[in-house]
Write an enzyme that holds these catalytic residues in place. Structure first.
Site, PDB file in Angstrom:
ATOM      1  N   ARG A   1      -6.346  11.628  -6.005  1.00  0.00           N
ATOM      2  CA  ARG A   1      -7.638  10.940  -5.926  1.00  0.00           C
ATOM      3  C   ARG A   1      -8.786  11.944  -6.042  1.00  0.00           C
ATOM      4  NH1 ARG A   1      -9.680   7.896  -0.593  1.00  0.00           N
ATOM      5  NH2 ARG A   1      -9.722  10.074  -0.003  1.00  0.00           N
TER       6      ARG A   1
ATOM      7  N   TYR B   1     -15.023 -11.605  -0.749  1.00  0.00           N
ATOM      8  CA  TYR B   1     -15.688 -10.311  -0.994  1.00  0.00           C
ATOM      9  C   TYR B   1     -16.903 -10.486  -1.906  1.00  0.00           C
ATOM     10  CZ  TYR B   1     -11.723  -7.989   1.209  1.00  0.00           C
ATOM     11  OH  TYR B   1     -10.785  -7.575   2.122  1.00  0.00           O
TER      12      TYR B   1
ATOM     13  N   ARG C   1      -3.504   6.484   1.098  1.00  0.00           N
ATOM     14  CA  ARG C   1      -4.077   7.643   1.778  1.00  0.00           C
ATOM     15  C   ARG C   1      -3.153   8.337   2.759  1.00  0.00           C
ATOM     16  NH1 ARG C   1      -9.312   4.403   3.570  1.00  0.00           N
ATOM     17  NH2 ARG C   1      -7.736   2.779   3.368  1.00  0.00           N
TER      18      ARG C   1
ATOM     19  N   ARG D   1       0.820  -1.230   0.000  1.00  0.00           N
ATOM     20  CA  ARG D   1       0.000   0.000   0.000  1.00  0.00           C
ATOM     21  C   ARG D   1       0.850   1.275   0.000  1.00  0.00           C
ATOM     22  NH1 ARG D   1      -5.629  -0.883   1.694  1.00  0.00           N
ATOM     23  NH2 ARG D   1      -6.115  -2.664   0.401  1.00  0.00           N
TER      24      ARG D   1
ATOM     25  N   ASP E   1      -6.904  -2.424  -7.770  1.00  0.00           N
ATOM     26  CA  ASP E   1      -7.443  -3.105  -6.589  1.00  0.00           C
ATOM     27  C   ASP E   1      -7.815  -4.536  -6.940  1.00  0.00           C
ATOM     28  OD1 ASP E   1      -8.295  -2.330  -3.689  1.00  0.00           O
ATOM     29  OD2 ASP E   1      -9.833  -3.690  -4.422  1.00  0.00           O
TER      30      ASP E   1
END
Ligand code: 1CP
Length: 341
Positions: A36, A150, A27, A23, A73
């Site tokens: 973003r 998921y 963020r 990652r 992703d």
């Protein structure tokens, strides 16, 4: 000069391990948040090749990592297979759910995925042209079990309960979903390699909740099939596998699947992994990402301890899981300094 990451993946023991971070585009970086916002939202960013390439490059510029990981992703593949996908701000991903054999029959065939995923291959192409010559480009996908959790629950779950329930209710249908994902993942990763990815990584973030025969059937066997098919199509392609929280099942995972490197979470010790896992393959990982929030002496000493524990064999320095949004970007410099200094 062969790139350091490729040398480590070819089982070479290096005096200073190459470094990248799970990652690493994300963020915690102000420049990521800015890009973003320019894209509008997370999914628009993933499907915008120029901007996705830009955020992939940001941590390379800021820190000089030895590898860049494609910005995308693991949930784009289910979307390409026909699932609805959206992100709830501040919460995370949401998908339409598949809980029966009928739901599974409504998915698209694997041949359909490239229509949706073409912009991802374009991002890879841009990166392979723009990355500094000594930086390795890593493509990736989710492993079938993790992606299935998921698709079945429609979201992240603490115990993967809905996926385990589907597996118990209709093992044949569940196995068919894993097979479809295995085949689609082979084609997806193969297309990334054709576009310029030099290494691929398979993220099985929820492998730890598979026990006994289930681990063999739904973590190990799909990884083995994906890796052997990719290596058949792309001779010499290095593959990193991340069966997170596999515990004792980390032992022998590289030999059983053909992975060149096993990524290790931070629930096991580096000393144990050096003895039991690094004997068969390159290893990466193990630093607790929480240390990049708290920093200080513990960050320094843990970084040094892991680098020392793995210094006798092939090693890529990395975290045990992704860096979190509350991490201090300056702590990443301190971590790198502790490895290289
Ligand atoms: O708000 C934002 O900007 C989104 C945060 C974010 C980011 C930066 C998500 C949502 N995904 C990503 C990018 C990403 N995801 C990358 C490429 C960037 C890089 O690593 O630098 C990669 C490799 C992933 C992989 C991924 N996505 C995994 C496997 C690794 C892991 O963390 O265990 C998983 C499980 C996902 C699903 C996902 N996507 C995003 C979130 C918040 C989640 C987890 C959801 C959950 O379980 O609740």
């Amino acid at each position: 000069m062969t790139k350091t990451i490729l040398r480590a993946l070819a089982r070479e023991t290096l005096p200073v391990p190459p470094i990248w971070m799970m990652r690493q585009a994300g963020r915690y970086l102000p420049e990521y948040r800015e890009t973003r916002a320019k894209a509008g939202d997370f999914l628009s960013l993933c499907y915008n090749p120029e901007l996705a390439a830009e955020v992939t490059l940001q941590p390379i510029r800021r820190y000089g990592f030895d590898a860049a990981i494609l910005f995308a992703d693991i949930l784009l593949l289910p979307q390409a297979l026909g699932c609805d996908l959206w992100f709830e701000t501040g919460e995370g991903p949401r998908l339409s759910t598949i809980t029966t054999a009928e739901g599974l029959a409504g998915l698209k065939p694997k041949e359909a995925i490239h229509e949706t995923l073409a912009p991802i291959y374009e991002t890879v192409g841009i990166l392979s042209r723009e990355l500094p010559k000594d930086v390795t480009l890593i493509g990736f996908a989710g492993a079938p079990w993790t992606v299935a959790t998921y698709m079945i629950a429609g979201r992240g779950t603490p115990d993967q309960g809905p996926a385990h329930a589907f597996k118990a209710a209709d093992r044949a249908a569940f196995a068919a979903l894993i097979d479809l994902l295995t085949d689609a993942t082979i084609d997806y990763l193969s297309a990334q390699v054709e576009a310029g990815a030099e290494v691929v990584k398979l993220f099985d973030s929820w492998a730890g909740s598979l026990k006994g025969q289930d681990f063999d059937d739904f973590a190990l066997t799909p990884a083995k099939r994906i890796i052997s098919e990719l290596k058949a199509r792309h001779a010499g392609l290095p593959v990193i596998a991340f069966p997170r929280e596999a515990g004792e099942r980390y032992v022998g995972f590289a030999n059983a699947t053909g992975a060149d490197c096993v990524a290790i979470d931070n629930s096991v010790s580096a000393e144990w992994a050096a003895e039991n896992v690094q004997k068969d393959s390159c290893v990466q990982g193990n630093l607790n990402p929480a240390l990049l929030v708290t920093g200080g002496e513990a960050l320094f000493s843990e970084t040094r301890r892991i680098a020392r524990a793995f210094s006798g064999g092939p090693h890529i320095f990395n975290l045990g899981h992704g860096i979190t949004p509350d991490a201090d970007p300056d702590n990443v410099h301190r971590m790198i300094e502790a490895v290289r200094g």
